[in-house]
Write a protein that holds these residues in place. Structure first.
Motif, short mmCIF file in Angstrom:
data_model
loop_
_atom_site.label_atom_id
_atom_site.label_comp_id
_atom_site.label_asym_id
_atom_site.label_seq_id
_atom_site.Cartn_x
_atom_site.Cartn_y
_atom_site.Cartn_z
N VAL A 113 0.83 -1.20 0.00
CA VAL A 113 0.00 0.00 0.00
C VAL A 113 0.88 1.27 0.00
CG1 VAL A 113 -0.32 0.21 2.51
CG2 VAL A 113 -2.19 0.83 0.97
N GLY A 114 2.17 1.08 0.25
CA GLY A 114 3.10 2.23 0.17
C GLY A 114 3.69 2.64 1.51
N LYS A 115 3.71 1.73 2.47
CA LYS A 115 4.20 2.07 3.81
C LYS A 115 5.68 2.49 3.78
CE LYS A 115 3.05 -1.98 5.44
NZ LYS A 115 2.46 -2.47 4.16
N SER A 116 6.53 1.67 3.13
CA SER A 116 7.97 1.99 3.12
C SER A 116 8.21 3.27 2.33
CB SER A 116 8.79 0.88 2.46
OG SER A 116 8.29 -0.36 2.78
N THR A 117 7.50 3.42 1.23
CA THR A 117 7.66 4.64 0.43
C THR A 117 7.36 5.86 1.29
OG1 THR A 117 6.91 3.37 -1.48
CG2 THR A 117 6.91 5.76 -1.72
N LEU A 118 6.28 5.79 2.05
CA LEU A 118 5.90 6.92 2.88
C LEU A 118 6.91 7.16 4.01
CD1 LEU A 118 3.86 9.15 3.58
CD2 LEU A 118 2.65 7.48 5.00
N ILE A 119 7.34 6.09 4.64
CA ILE A 119 8.31 6.24 5.73
C ILE A 119 9.59 6.90 5.20
CG2 ILE A 119 9.79 4.99 7.37
CD1 ILE A 119 7.48 3.02 7.79
N ASN A 120 10.06 6.40 4.06
CA ASN A 120 11.29 6.99 3.48
C ASN A 120 11.09 8.46 3.15
OD1 ASN A 120 12.77 4.64 3.67
ND2 ASN A 120 12.14 3.91 1.65
N LYS A 121 9.91 8.76 2.60
CA LYS A 121 9.63 10.15 2.22
C LYS A 121 9.62 11.03 3.46
CE LYS A 121 9.33 11.10 -1.68
NZ LYS A 121 8.33 11.43 -2.61
N MET A 122 8.96 10.57 4.50
CA MET A 122 8.86 11.39 5.71
C MET A 122 10.21 11.50 6.42
SD MET A 122 5.09 10.37 7.14
CE MET A 122 4.95 11.72 8.31
N ALA A 123 11.00 10.45 6.30
CA ALA A 123 12.32 10.46 6.95
C ALA A 123 13.31 11.33 6.17
CB ALA A 123 12.86 9.04 7.05
N GLY A 124 13.01 11.51 4.89
CA GLY A 124 13.93 12.28 4.05
C GLY A 124 15.15 11.48 3.64
N ARG A 125 15.07 10.16 3.83
CA ARG A 125 16.19 9.28 3.45
C ARG A 125 15.65 7.87 3.39
NH1 ARG A 125 17.72 7.28 8.89
NH2 ARG A 125 16.52 8.64 10.22
N LYS A 126 16.49 6.97 2.88
CA LYS A 126 16.02 5.61 2.74
C LYS A 126 16.26 4.84 4.04
CE LYS A 126 15.84 1.93 -0.64
NZ LYS A 126 14.64 1.45 -0.04
N ILE A 127 15.18 4.36 4.61
CA ILE A 127 15.28 3.53 5.81
C ILE A 127 15.37 2.09 5.33
CG2 ILE A 127 14.05 2.85 7.93
CD1 ILE A 127 14.80 5.86 7.81
N ALA A 128 16.23 1.31 5.95
CA ALA A 128 16.42 -0.09 5.52
C ALA A 128 15.07 -0.79 5.40
CB ALA A 128 17.29 -0.81 6.52
N ALA A 129 14.90 -1.50 4.28
CA ALA A 129 13.64 -2.22 4.08
C ALA A 129 13.50 -3.28 5.16
CB ALA A 129 13.63 -2.85 2.71
#
Ligand code: GDP
Length: 300
Positions: free
Chosen positions: A131-147
């Motif tokens: 549904v886009g959870k990781s995409t959203l987390i990365n966007k909000m974090a401003g960086r790539k969080i480990a999958a």
């Protein structure tokens, strides 16, 4: 990613989310704007209990804006604030923060009255796979969080991700299961690409999706595929199959002998649908689901 859900998984996933509820001020429920109810966990109210909740309708770039408005009104009637977002191209952090602050305003004001400086709002994102959870987390974090992987029951050390100074997100989202015992829900999830085709035949999925799309988005189909006729009576499967064949012919999805290869035609339609090539298409709307609920088709 295909995942298998068993009752044990569900219990564990539920317990994991409930453990995290103690740590957060707000739950962020992520849904697919094209299929908000089919992408929703059937037990979500029970799981989140009375935690303040923000509903996000993600992938709204692919959904029909008018139907998305209807969904926002639908959730408002149930006392839930829903916000359409596009986590892939947009950056909805600011809007999410504003809405979160609104939802928690009583608590924040009470703290201010007591002279306490409110700390950052702590939130957990929950939603079904894809549904886009990781995409959203990365966007909000401003960086790539480990999958972290869509594996129910897998946890790792928990960390807070700062979103500016006013919000903190748990780095691991809560992974929920859809209402997959309802076949129509499975079809809609497959049509949007949330679940993989191996489970269902592309012909079946395309037929199911086209029954809705032909009725709602006939003109887009004519334009996209250069076809003259789109049936309005989509209860008649034969007419819808005919439409899929017409599209297949236009796309050169033929078998030897010149007959249309229905599987190929279906795959083409599904691929273009998922990529947004058929325009902004939703696959369910509140009125339709109310009608389906009344029908009360036995679940299979
Ligand atoms: P998760 O399983 O919930 O963590 O989902 P992901 O973040 O891995 O996203 C699943 C797929 O949806 C990926 O291919 C993303 O690029 C895509 N995606 C996520 N958000 C959006 C969005 O707002 N719009 C569009 N078009 N695609 C999105």
């Amino acid at each position: 990613m295909t995942i298998q859900w068993f009752p044990g998984h569900m219990t564990r996933a539920r317990r994991q989310i409930q453990d995290k509820l103690k740590l957060i001020d707000l739950a962020i429920e992520l849904l697919d704007a094209r299929i908000p109810l089919s992408s929703r966990n059937p037990m979500i109210d029970e799981i989140l209990m009375n935690k303040p909740r923000l509903v996000l309708l993600n992938k709204s770039d692919l959904a029909d804006p008018e139907i998305t408005r209807q969904w926002v009104a639908y959730f408002a009637e149930q006392g839930l604030k829903a916000l359409p977002i596009d986590a892939a191209q947009g950056n909805p952090s600011k809007e999410i923060l504003n809405r979160s602050r609104e939802l928690l305003s009583d608590k924040i004001e009470a703290q201010l009255r007591k002279g306490i400086k409110p700390r950052a709002i702590r939130a957990l994102i929950v939603g079904i796979p894809n549904v886009g959870k990781s995409t959203l987390i990365n966007k909000m974090a401003g960086r790539k969080i480990a999958a972290t992987g869509d594996r129910p029951g897998v946890t790792k050390g928990q960390q807070w991700i700062k979103v500016g100074t006013e919000m903190e997100l748990l780095d691991t989202p809560g992974i929920l299961w859809p209402k997959f015992e309802d076949q129509r829900v499975g079809m809609r999830l497959a049509a949007t690409g949330a679940i993989k085709e191996e489970i269902l035949h592309p012909e079946e999925i395309a037929l199911f999706a086209m029954r809705y799309i032909a009725k709602k988005y006939g003109d887009s189909l004519k334009e996209r595929f250069g076809i003259a006729e789109v049936p309005q009576d989509t209860e008649d499967n034969e007419k819808v199959v005919q439409l899929i064949e017409d599209i297949g012919r236009k796309r050169g999805a033929l078998m030897s002998g010149g007959r249309v290869d229905l599987e190929k035609a279906s795959l083409t339609i599904l691929r273009e649908l998922r990529a947004g090539k058929l325009g902004r298409v939703s696959l369910e709307d509140p009125a339709m689901l109310a009608a389906e609920a009344e029908e009360a088709v036995p679940q299979g």
